[in-house]
Design an enzyme around this catalytic site. Structure first.
Site, short mmCIF file in Angstrom:
data_model
loop_
_atom_site.label_atom_id
_atom_site.label_comp_id
_atom_site.label_asym_id
_atom_site.label_seq_id
_atom_site.Cartn_x
_atom_site.Cartn_y
_atom_site.Cartn_z
N ASP A 96 0.86 -1.18 0.00
CA ASP A 96 0.00 0.00 0.00
C ASP A 96 0.90 1.23 0.00
O ASP A 96 1.75 1.39 0.88
CB ASP A 96 -0.83 -0.04 1.29
CG ASP A 96 -2.14 0.70 1.17
OD1 ASP A 96 -2.16 1.73 0.49
OD2 ASP A 96 -3.12 0.24 1.77
N ASP A 196 -2.88 4.57 -2.58
CA ASP A 196 -3.87 5.26 -1.75
C ASP A 196 -4.33 6.57 -2.38
O ASP A 196 -3.50 7.36 -2.85
CB ASP A 196 -3.20 5.54 -0.38
CG ASP A 196 -4.18 6.00 0.67
OD1 ASP A 196 -5.12 5.25 0.99
OD2 ASP A 196 -4.01 7.12 1.19
N GLU A 248 -6.71 3.50 -5.63
CA GLU A 248 -7.90 3.79 -4.83
C GLU A 248 -8.40 5.16 -5.27
O GLU A 248 -7.72 6.16 -5.10
CB GLU A 248 -7.56 3.82 -3.34
CG GLU A 248 -8.83 3.93 -2.50
CD GLU A 248 -8.63 4.61 -1.15
OE1 GLU A 248 -9.46 4.39 -0.27
OE2 GLU A 248 -7.66 5.35 -0.97
N HIS A 322 -10.62 -1.92 5.14
CA HIS A 322 -10.39 -1.42 6.50
C HIS A 322 -11.08 -0.09 6.77
O HIS A 322 -10.95 0.43 7.88
CB HIS A 322 -8.88 -1.29 6.69
CG HIS A 322 -8.30 -0.28 5.74
ND1 HIS A 322 -8.26 -0.48 4.37
CD2 HIS A 322 -7.79 0.95 5.95
CE1 HIS A 322 -7.74 0.59 3.80
NE2 HIS A 322 -7.45 1.47 4.72
N ASP A 323 -11.75 0.48 5.79
CA ASP A 323 -12.47 1.75 5.98
C ASP A 323 -13.97 1.54 6.02
O ASP A 323 -14.73 2.49 6.20
CB ASP A 323 -12.18 2.73 4.83
CG ASP A 323 -10.72 3.17 4.76
OD1 ASP A 323 -10.05 3.19 5.80
OD2 ASP A 323 -10.27 3.48 3.63
#
Ligand code: TEU
Ligand code: CA
Length: 554
Positions: A96, A196, A248, A322-323
């Site tokens: 990431d 990200d 993302e 994870h969000d």
């Protein structure tokens, strides 16, 4: 070389996956110890969220050193061991990369603050002697997007937390630094990158107030973003033929996503978008309570499937990360029908056109933990919004209900390995409590049950390897107006898949279109979530959360 269309990616949030040294925080050694589990599941890549040196204000998305491991997660040797052990099992590592911003603890930012010209240009500083904010934009975590620095008489931009300063991609030196970091990890054997919020990197030339929104329309899919991605591709991962990338994309559009992911554009392999996960935001506001809008969910997924397909781009398809809250608690049923609804949701996503991503614990049907007081929440966004909602005068009880449904901590509770103490996650005190249901929702229990959610996921992954139609077939919507069933077709030459999912407890009836002449095909059930789902016929009755995939061949 792996075909990313036939691959499945498993996302690991290292902090909550497995703790090898008993300090209550998951670590890289913990991941290595569980590789056999991932091998059994059958995934091709593991994406690890950031474990670089970081003050952990945003759990590692605030990076202070991109090329070193935070001691809390282990050492570079642990990382190398993880890569090589995974490789032996045919699993590759995806990292990431957080390049929109750095932590304010990063040496670049610290030098900038000390007024070093070179490093001031690494960030977005706007001088202002009168202390007037350059624009009225807000941060995505609440509050203003600009922070004043007394010593410099200037503001810096932070689209996220105040400790996450946005990098200045217009500066070629910054881009070169970033390329070096990517190259560093490629040399360590990394085979994938998740970038990200990478569609926010190109800021507008002129900074102006946004009188309609929070400022995002000025920097989302910004003026030079495609150029920067082409450059990144050309100078780093594009030089190799076995590295996959996923961007993302925050608040993006279909047209931009086609461009980001169409192979000829030479930008990225695929894209995440989040529009389908905003169907339980009342008037676009996440911090509200609302049942999900099923019709809107179908419409959004369908239009993205069709749009990306038509443009020849490629999507990452997913429900969880994870969000995001846990999917069985969100679009399924986490009381009476955990197993049925978790499998139904899995099938819905895995049969779409795109590369599926599984978030740790999703394959077990892990649920939201329903934390009862604010002291249990750890996420900076949740804590900020708790305070904002308080200031707005909302009652404590209502705020907790909102957090129980919307907090990012819902997905960050430790992985439920077994019914042992702390679910087998740690021998110490977990940094965040487990969901109470680990006694009956856990990996050990599911590995011993051939009918478990885990084995349903395993089968979906296997099917993708066996049948080209799953990765290559054309997507076509079916019965778009049905009020409780999400169905679609995939088609490749003389084969078809008919994917039918009941999203509700109430029984549903589904009628196949008259144009589909069943007598012309041989058919079979490919996968379903009831043992005795009925064979294909013109009228199909579906039980609670029933999901069936029919495979038809001429
Ligand atoms: O997320 C970007 C992002 O837009 C989400 O955090 C979103 O704002 C939030 O879910 C809305 O409620 C990425 C990472 O996935 C996230 O964990 C980081 O906090 C964020 O970027 C900043 O790096
Ligand atoms: Ca640890």
């Amino acid at each position: 070389m792996k075909n990313f269309r036939k691959s499945v990616v498993y996302q690991i949030y290292p902090k909550s996956f497995n703790d090898a040294n008993g300090d209550g925080i998951g670590d890289l050694k913990g991941v290595t110890k569980r590789l056999d589990y991932l091998k059994l599941l059958g995934v091709d890549y593991i994406w690890l969220t950031p474990f670089y040196i970081s003050p952990q204000r945003d759990n590692g998305y605030d990076v202070a050193d991109y090329c070193n491991i935070d001691p809390v997660f282990g050492t570079m040797e642990d990382f190398e061991e993880m890569v090589s052990e995974a490789r032996k099992l045919g699993i590759d590592i995806m990292l990431d990369m957080v390049f929109n911003h750095t932590s304010t603890e990063h040496p670049w930012f610290k030098k900038a603050i000390r007024n070093e010209e070179k490093y001031k240009k690494y960030y977005i500083f706007k001088e202002d002697i009168d202390r007037e904010s350059p624009t009225n934009w807000s941060s995505k975590f609440g509050g203003p997007a600009w922070e004043y620095v007394e010593e410099l008489k200037a503001y810096y931009l932070h689209l996220f937390d105040v400790t996450q300063a946005d990098l200045n991609w217009e500066n070629e030196e910054v881009r070169k630094e970033i390329f070096k970091i990517v190259e560093f990890w490629i040399n360590k054997g990394v085979k994938g990158f998740r970038l990200d919020v990478v569609n926010l990197i190109s800021k507008p030339e002129k900074y102006e107030n946004d009188n309609e929104g929070d400022g995002r329309r000025f920097y989302t899919d910004g003026p030079h973003v495609h150029e920067y991605l082409k450059e990144l591709n050309r100078d780093t991962f594009g030089k190799y033929d076995d590295i996959i990338t996923v961007g993302e994309m925050s608040s993006t559009t279909i047209d931009h996503c086609v461009k980001y992911s169409k192979p000829e554009e030479k930008e990225l392999s695929m894209v995440f978008n989040f529009h389908h996960l905003k169907v339980d935001y009342k008037e676009g506001d996440k911090w509200t309570l609302m049942d999900f809008d099923f019709k809107m969910l179908k419409e959004i997924i369908t239009s993205w499937q069709l749009g990306i397909q038509e443009g020849e781009g490629w999507s990452a398809v997913f429900w969880c990360n994870h969000d995001q809250p846990r999917i069985v608690s969100r679009f399924g049923n986490d009381t009476k029908y955990i197993k049925e609804s978790a499998k139904m949701l899995a099938t819905t996503v895995h049969m779409l056109r795109g590369t599926p991503y599984i978030y740790q614990g999703e394959e077990l049907g892990m649920t939201n933990p329903y934390f009862e007081h604010i002291g249990l929440y750890k996420d900076i966004e949740s804590i900020n919004y708790y305070n904002i909602l308080k200031e707005q005068g909302k009652a404590e009880e209502e705020i907790i209900k909102i957090l129980q449904s919307k907090s990012r901590d819902n997905s960050r509770t430790p992985m439920q390995w077994s019914e042992d103490n702390n679910g087998g996650f740690t021998e110490g005190i977990p940094w965040i409590p487990l969901s109470k249901n680990y006694k009956y929702i856990n990996a050990k229990q599911q590995l011993g049950d051939k009918d478990s959610i885990f084995y349903h996921y395993k089968k979906l992954i296997q099917l993708r390897k066996e049948l080209n139609i799953i990765s290559e077939g054309i997507f076509k919507p079916m019965m778009e107006d049905h009020e409780s069933v999400f169905a679609y077709e995939r088609e490749l030459n003389n084969e078809k898949l008919i994917v039918i999912n009941n999203f509700y407890e109430k029984e549903a009836v589904f009628e196949l279109p008259k144009s589909l002449k069943l007598s012309e095909y041989n058919s079979k059930i490919l996968i379903s979530n009831y043992e005795d789902s009925s064979e294909i016929s013109n009228i199909i009755k579906l039980r609670s959360y029933e999901s069936v995939v029919y495979y038809l061949e001429k």
